[in-house]
Design a protein around this motif. Structure first.
Motif, PDB file in Angstrom:
ATOM      1  N   HIS A 130       0.754  -1.242   0.255  1.00 51.13           N
ATOM      2  CA  HIS A 130      -0.064   0.039   0.078  1.00 51.13           C
ATOM      3  C   HIS A 130       0.900   1.278   0.112  1.00 51.13           C
ATOM      4  CE1 HIS A 130      -2.024   3.291   2.071  1.00 51.13           C
ATOM      5  NE2 HIS A 130      -3.290   2.733   1.609  1.00 51.13           N
ATOM      6  N   ASP A 131       1.707   1.262   0.883  1.00 57.34           N
ATOM      7  CA  ASP A 131       2.604   2.353   1.157  1.00 57.34           C
ATOM      8  C   ASP A 131       3.636   2.679  -0.181  1.00 57.34           C
ATOM      9  OD1 ASP A 131       1.538   2.590   3.570  1.00 57.34           O
ATOM     10  OD2 ASP A 131       3.232   2.202   4.642  1.00 57.34           O
ATOM     11  N   ALA A 132       3.942   1.601  -0.889  1.00 51.15           N
ATOM     12  CA  ALA A 132       4.767   1.653  -1.982  1.00 51.15           C
ATOM     13  C   ALA A 132       3.874   2.338  -3.197  1.00 51.15           C
ATOM     14  CB  ALA A 132       5.528   0.410  -2.468  1.00 51.15           C
ATOM     15  N   SER A 133       2.846   1.979  -3.270  1.00 55.34           N
ATOM     16  CA  SER A 133       1.789   2.475  -4.128  1.00 55.34           C
ATOM     17  C   SER A 133       1.612   4.060  -4.094  1.00 55.34           C
ATOM     18  CB  SER A 133       0.292   1.665  -4.112  1.00 55.34           C
ATOM     19  OG  SER A 133      -0.353   2.291  -5.218  1.00 55.34           O
ATOM     20  N   PHE A 134       1.372   4.312  -2.761  1.00 56.16           N
ATOM     21  CA  PHE A 134       1.024   5.807  -2.440  1.00 56.16           C
ATOM     22  C   PHE A 134       2.316   6.606  -2.614  1.00 56.16           C
ATOM     23  CE2 PHE A 134       1.193   8.822   1.294  1.00 56.16           C
ATOM     24  CZ  PHE A 134       0.435   9.903   0.782  1.00 56.16           C
ATOM     25  N   HIS A 135       3.549   6.193  -2.457  1.00 54.06           N
ATOM     26  CA  HIS A 135       4.713   6.787  -2.727  1.00 54.06           C
ATOM     27  C   HIS A 135       5.175   6.925  -4.094  1.00 54.06           C
ATOM     28  CE1 HIS A 135       6.039   5.687   1.620  1.00 54.06           C
ATOM     29  NE2 HIS A 135       5.298   6.839   1.638  1.00 54.06           N
ATOM     30  N   ARG A 136       4.600   5.849  -4.871  1.00 50.91           N
ATOM     31  CA  ARG A 136       4.856   6.188  -6.291  1.00 50.91           C
ATOM     32  C   ARG A 136       4.155   7.214  -6.928  1.00 50.91           C
ATOM     33  NH1 ARG A 136       3.994   1.115  -7.620  1.00 50.91           N
ATOM     34  NH2 ARG A 136       1.790   1.290  -7.857  1.00 50.91           N
ATOM     35  N   ALA A 137       2.911   7.531  -6.511  1.00 46.91           N
ATOM     36  CA  ALA A 137       1.914   8.628  -6.915  1.00 46.91           C
ATOM     37  C   ALA A 137       2.594   9.892  -6.538  1.00 46.91           C
ATOM     38  CB  ALA A 137       0.698   8.332  -6.298  1.00 46.91           C
ATOM     39  N   LEU A 138       3.042   9.731  -5.165  1.00 43.71           N
ATOM     40  CA  LEU A 138       3.707  11.236  -4.778  1.00 43.71           C
ATOM     41  C   LEU A 138       4.944  11.461  -5.438  1.00 43.71           C
ATOM     42  CD1 LEU A 138       3.690  10.928  -0.826  1.00 43.71           C
ATOM     43  CD2 LEU A 138       1.876  12.101  -2.358  1.00 43.71           C
ATOM     44  N   ARG A 139       5.731  10.390  -5.684  1.00 39.53           N
ATOM     45  CA  ARG A 139       6.925  10.582  -6.366  1.00 39.53           C
ATOM     46  C   ARG A 139       6.745  11.540  -7.913  1.00 39.53           C
ATOM     47  NH1 ARG A 139       8.361   5.575  -4.672  1.00 39.53           N
ATOM     48  NH2 ARG A 139       8.059   4.760  -6.704  1.00 39.53           N
ATOM     49  N   ARG A 140       5.718  10.919  -8.532  1.00 35.84           N
ATOM     50  CA  ARG A 140       5.313  11.447 -10.016  1.00 35.84           C
ATOM     51  C   ARG A 140       4.805  12.789  -9.934  1.00 35.84           C
ATOM     52  NH1 ARG A 140       2.746   6.213 -13.163  1.00 35.84           N
ATOM     53  NH2 ARG A 140       4.607   4.994 -13.088  1.00 35.84           N
ATOM     54  N   GLN A 141       4.147  13.361  -8.751  1.00 45.22           N
ATOM     55  CA  GLN A 141       3.243  14.801  -8.809  1.00 45.22           C
ATOM     56  C   GLN A 141       4.023  15.731  -8.981  1.00 45.22           C
ATOM     57  OE1 GLN A 141       0.557  15.473  -5.642  1.00 45.22           O
ATOM     58  NE2 GLN A 141      -0.255  13.324  -5.556  1.00 45.22           N
ATOM     59  N   PRO A 142       5.666  15.821  -8.883  1.00 46.07           N
ATOM     60  CA  PRO A 142       6.057  17.046  -9.161  1.00 46.07           C
ATOM     61  C   PRO A 142       6.442  16.911 -10.766  1.00 46.07           C
ATOM     62  CG  PRO A 142       7.286  16.068  -7.621  1.00 46.07           C
ATOM     63  CD  PRO A 142       6.268  15.092  -7.906  1.00 46.07           C
ATOM     64  N   VAL A 169      -6.516  12.787  -8.998  1.00 48.15           N
ATOM     65  CA  VAL A 169      -6.016  12.286 -10.347  1.00 48.15           C
ATOM     66  C   VAL A 169      -5.050  11.438 -10.070  1.00 48.15           C
ATOM     67  CG1 VAL A 169      -5.054  12.872 -12.494  1.00 48.15           C
ATOM     68  CG2 VAL A 169      -6.637  14.720 -11.547  1.00 48.15           C
ATOM     69  N   ARG A 170      -4.953  10.339 -10.616  1.00 50.73           N
ATOM     70  CA  ARG A 170      -3.806   9.176 -10.628  1.00 50.73           C
ATOM     71  C   ARG A 170      -2.891   9.681 -11.679  1.00 50.73           C
ATOM     72  NH1 ARG A 170      -4.790   2.760 -10.622  1.00 50.73           N
ATOM     73  NH2 ARG A 170      -2.765   2.076 -10.858  1.00 50.73           N
ATOM     74  N   PRO A 171      -1.469   9.801 -11.202  1.00 55.75           N
ATOM     75  CA  PRO A 171      -0.505  10.268 -12.065  1.00 55.75           C
ATOM     76  C   PRO A 171      -0.046   9.078 -13.081  1.00 55.75           C
ATOM     77  CG  PRO A 171       0.258   9.968  -9.971  1.00 55.75           C
ATOM     78  CD  PRO A 171      -1.139   9.646  -9.849  1.00 55.75           C
ATOM     79  N   SER A 172      -0.851   8.827 -13.724  1.00 48.63           N
ATOM     80  CA  SER A 172      -0.737   7.429 -14.643  1.00 48.63           C
ATOM     81  C   SER A 172      -1.647   7.555 -15.905  1.00 48.63           C
ATOM     82  CB  SER A 172      -1.095   6.400 -13.947  1.00 48.63           C
ATOM     83  OG  SER A 172      -1.501   5.037 -14.586  1.00 48.63           O
ATOM     84  N   SER A 173      -1.093   7.064 -17.106  1.00 44.73           N
ATOM     85  CA  SER A 173      -2.016   7.004 -18.150  1.00 44.73           C
ATOM     86  C   SER A 173      -3.117   5.996 -17.827  1.00 44.73           C
ATOM     87  CB  SER A 173      -1.150   6.597 -19.478  1.00 44.73           C
ATOM     88  OG  SER A 173      -0.788   5.122 -19.241  1.00 44.73           O
ATOM     89  N   THR A 174      -4.245   6.072 -18.663  1.00 47.70           N
ATOM     90  CA  THR A 174      -5.242   5.107 -18.431  1.00 47.70           C
ATOM     91  C   THR A 174      -4.723   3.638 -18.841  1.00 47.70           C
ATOM     92  OG1 THR A 174      -6.799   6.695 -19.028  1.00 47.70           O
ATOM     93  CG2 THR A 174      -7.558   4.339 -19.173  1.00 47.70           C
ATOM     94  N   TYR A 175      -3.795   3.417 -19.772  1.00 52.48           N
ATOM     95  CA  TYR A 175      -3.414   2.233 -20.424  1.00 52.48           C
ATOM     96  C   TYR A 175      -2.383   1.721 -19.244  1.00 52.48           C
ATOM     97  CZ  TYR A 175      -5.096   4.577 -24.530  1.00 52.48           C
ATOM     98  OH  TYR A 175      -5.843   4.809 -25.508  1.00 52.48           O
ATOM     99  N   GLU A 176      -1.484   2.292 -18.702  1.00 51.54           N
ATOM    100  CA  GLU A 176      -0.751   1.814 -17.405  1.00 51.54           C
ATOM    101  C   GLU A 176      -1.744   1.382 -16.358  1.00 51.54           C
ATOM    102  OE1 GLU A 176       2.683   3.240 -14.055  1.00 51.54           O
ATOM    103  OE2 GLU A 176       1.777   4.598 -15.588  1.00 51.54           O
ATOM    104  N   ALA A 177      -2.798   2.377 -15.919  1.00 50.75           N
ATOM    105  CA  ALA A 177      -3.626   1.609 -14.866  1.00 50.75           C
ATOM    106  C   ALA A 177      -4.387   0.633 -15.325  1.00 50.75           C
ATOM    107  CB  ALA A 177      -4.665   2.739 -14.724  1.00 50.75           C
ATOM    108  N   ALA A 178      -4.713   0.351 -16.437  1.00 48.70           N
ATOM    109  CA  ALA A 178      -5.331  -0.802 -16.774  1.00 48.70           C
ATOM    110  C   ALA A 178      -4.557  -2.042 -16.702  1.00 48.70           C
ATOM    111  CB  ALA A 178      -5.940  -0.718 -18.329  1.00 48.70           C
ATOM    112  N   ARG A 179      -3.215  -1.809 -17.254  1.00 51.69           N
ATOM    113  CA  ARG A 179      -2.140  -2.973 -17.111  1.00 51.69           C
ATOM    114  C   ARG A 179      -1.762  -3.473 -15.925  1.00 51.69           C
ATOM    115  NH1 ARG A 179       3.118  -2.750 -16.075  1.00 51.69           N
ATOM    116  NH2 ARG A 179       3.093  -0.582 -16.305  1.00 51.69           N
ATOM    117  N   ARG A 180      -1.809  -2.223 -14.834  1.00 52.27           N
ATOM    118  CA  ARG A 180      -1.420  -2.767 -13.570  1.00 52.27           C
ATOM    119  C   ARG A 180      -2.706  -3.463 -12.967  1.00 52.27           C
ATOM    120  NH1 ARG A 180       2.950  -0.660 -11.494  1.00 52.27           N
ATOM    121  NH2 ARG A 180       2.380  -0.941  -9.518  1.00 52.27           N
ATOM    122  N   ALA A 181      -3.602  -2.956 -13.125  1.00 48.38           N
ATOM    123  CA  ALA A 181      -4.930  -3.810 -12.622  1.00 48.38           C
ATOM    124  C   ALA A 181      -4.974  -5.404 -13.222  1.00 48.38           C
ATOM    125  CB  ALA A 181      -6.371  -3.064 -13.140  1.00 48.38           C
TER     126      ALA A 181
END
Length: 521
Positions: free
Chosen positions: A440-452, A478-490
């Motif tokens: 969970h924390d790794a996913s959250f921190h990935r989002a934070l790293r991308r926000q800048p 907003v999820r800092p990801s493309s829709t295609y990446e989000a779908a692939r990760r799911a």
């Protein structure tokens, strides 16, 4: 493990789905296609469709192409326009309910007061406003964002003696012809409402706090021959959808999420919007300056307009940028000392979004309220859908869930995620699936790293009152990801990112039928 005589009763339903909008409908269809048929859909309204059931103001329409704003597994070949009116979206929702046999599973007029997790029995208890409590093994919060209208804190609003209405709770009997009307707000709802009512009213005052980036709306009718082609050759409609999805992904998602890498996309969008503004208002430089945003495109939600800016060139329409000082019994007083009378006051002030997550008290392990957790430790999720300490729970629309592209693309990948976990829990004979804290924390921190790298980090976004941003300066809407990446990760996240176990006091769940699949596979 205790014997059968000591076992507690099984939950009333395997899955409780809260929300009968498109998020709830998509979840329900996914459950059925995965062989999970023991579920109920709860909604506080008296019909399906979510926002499209509740919102019925003049001019309401979808603001993304309907070819993308629809389920990929249920294409609708009969859209009347590229951006059809809200009534068609409401009808489409009802058609999906009937097409997939969901009518008997709807429990309407059922407002959720709170939900709490029973740690010993591994189930959710949901209290309803009618005094009943439902229990479910798994809980899906599919309530969407646009559910709780925002009423502005304006002095004297309760003293107004005219007709007061919010766009989200429109009065169908309200006749605006020949009346003085005031509209507070210049967001998506106002952009649709203003050009629709301007020709009807005696005078229209529009009160703007922050201007909005607006683009021309290619709202063309869909010819009958094209609708017939979509019906007889569905692949043609799928091809159109691929094109509209790609345009949305590049012009909004990539531009916002990868702003630092592709700033020219945002700059090009701003140039297009400014050109459109000049075309709409002509040579009125004062009006042009008042309607031009001072922030980067993407800081706030942009919109497609159809005659919105041109409406301000009408003799009976005035734009006010001086702050509202107070509401009087008969009108609005502004900070410049003027008072403007109105017979009808329309609040086009949008919805509570982040401050409405979750939309009801939700207590997880240890009884902790999710609102408290998110507000004290920041909005955070695993892959935009589950939260550590809250087992057997998924959000369709939660922090870091929506990429900014098609709403239905988000529904698809969120449902894919939760179905994989539920079916894995069934396969293992588990009654509880909890995302591992470190994952969970790794996913959250990935989002934070991308926000800048996103447009939301641009200094001009500060002070825009954008619902994308929270008090911490994060952009969890907003999820800092493309829709295609989000779908692939799911589709590919490691199922062992969840911990599975079985309650000693609960009967084992039924095994998953073989050959089940998600509707969008």
């Amino acid at each position: 493990m205790t014997g059968a005589a000591e076992q507690s009763p099984a939950p009333q339903h395997e899955v409780l789905v809260i929300g009968a909008g498109f998020s709830g409908i998509g979840t329900a269809v996914g459950l059925l296609c995965a062989g999970i048929d023991d579920f109920v859909i709860l909604d506080e309204q008296d019909g399906a469709g979510g926002s499209w059931h509740a919102n019925r103001y003049p001019g309401i329409a979808v603001d993304i192409s309907a070819f993308s704003y629809s389920f990929s597994f249920a294409p609708h070949p009969s859209w009347s326009r590229a951006f059809p009116p809200g009534a068609e979206l409401k009808d489409y929702a009802e058609q999906c309910v009937d097409r997939y046999g969901l009518r008997s599973r709807l429990r309407l007029n059922s407002r959720v007061l709170q939900a709490r997790y029973d740690e010993s029995m591994h189930l959710w208890q949901v209290d309803l406003a009618d005094g009943t409590t439902l229990t479910g093994r798994f809980l899906v919060c599919a309530t969407g964002w646009l559910t709780r209208p925002k009423t502005p804190h304006l002095e004297g609003l309760d003293t107004y003696t005219g007709h007061l209405v919010h766009t989200a709770r429109w009065d169908a009997e309200l006749d605006l012809h020949g009346r003085r009307v005031a509209v507070i707000g210049t967001g998506a709802s106002a952009i649709q409402l203003v050009p629709e009512i301007a020709p009807q009213v005696k005078h229209l005052d529009v009160y703007q706090r922050t201007p909005t980036w607006v683009f021309p709306k290619p709202d063309v009718p869909v010819p009958a021959v094209v609708r017939r082609l979509f019906t007889t050759a569905p692949w043609t409609q799928r091809a159109v959808r691929l094109a509209t999805d790609a345009v949305t992904e590049v012009s909004f998602v990539i531009a916002m999420i990868h702003y630092r890498r592709f700033p020219f996309l945002v700059h090009a969008g701003e140039a297009l919007s400014r050109l459109y503004l000049r075309q709409q208002v002509g040579g009125d430089s004062e009006l042009t300056a008042a309607l031009t945003p001072a922030y980067r495109l993407g800081c706030k939600r942009p919109s497609f307009g159809k005659g919105y800016w041109r409406a301000f060139t009408r003799d009976n329409v005035d734009l006010h940028t001086s702050p509202i000082q107070r509401i009087t019994p008969t009108g609005i007083a502004t900070a410049d000392g003027a008072e403007h009378p109105c017979d009808v006051l329309v609040l086009a002030t949008g919805f509570h979004v982040l401050d409405n997550l979750p939309p009801f008290p939700l207590h997880g392990q240890g009884g902790r309220d999710l609102r408290e957790f998110w507000r004290t430790e920041r909005f955070q999720t695993y892959e935009g859908t589950s939260v550590k300490g809250y087992p057997n729970l998924w959000f369709i629309v939660g922090p870091y869930s929506f990429t900014g592209g098609s709403w239905f693309g988000m529904i698809d990948y969120q449902v894919t995620h939760l179905l994989r976990v539920i079916t894995e829990a069934r396969r293992r004979g588990a009654t509880q699936a909890t995302v591992r804290p470190e994952k969970h924390d790794a996913s959250f921190h990935r989002a934070l790293r991308r926000q800048p790298n996103t447009v939301f980090a641009h200094p001009s976004c500060r002070g825009t009152n954008s619902y994308y941003l929270d008090a911490h300066g994060d952009a969890p809407a907003v999820r800092p990801s493309s829709t295609y990446e989000a779908a692939r990760r799911a589709r590919q996240f490691d199922l062992d990112d969840y911990h599975y176990d079985r309650a000693a006091t609960t009967p084992a769940p039924a095994p998953r039928p073989t050959g089940a699949h998600h509707a969008t596979d």
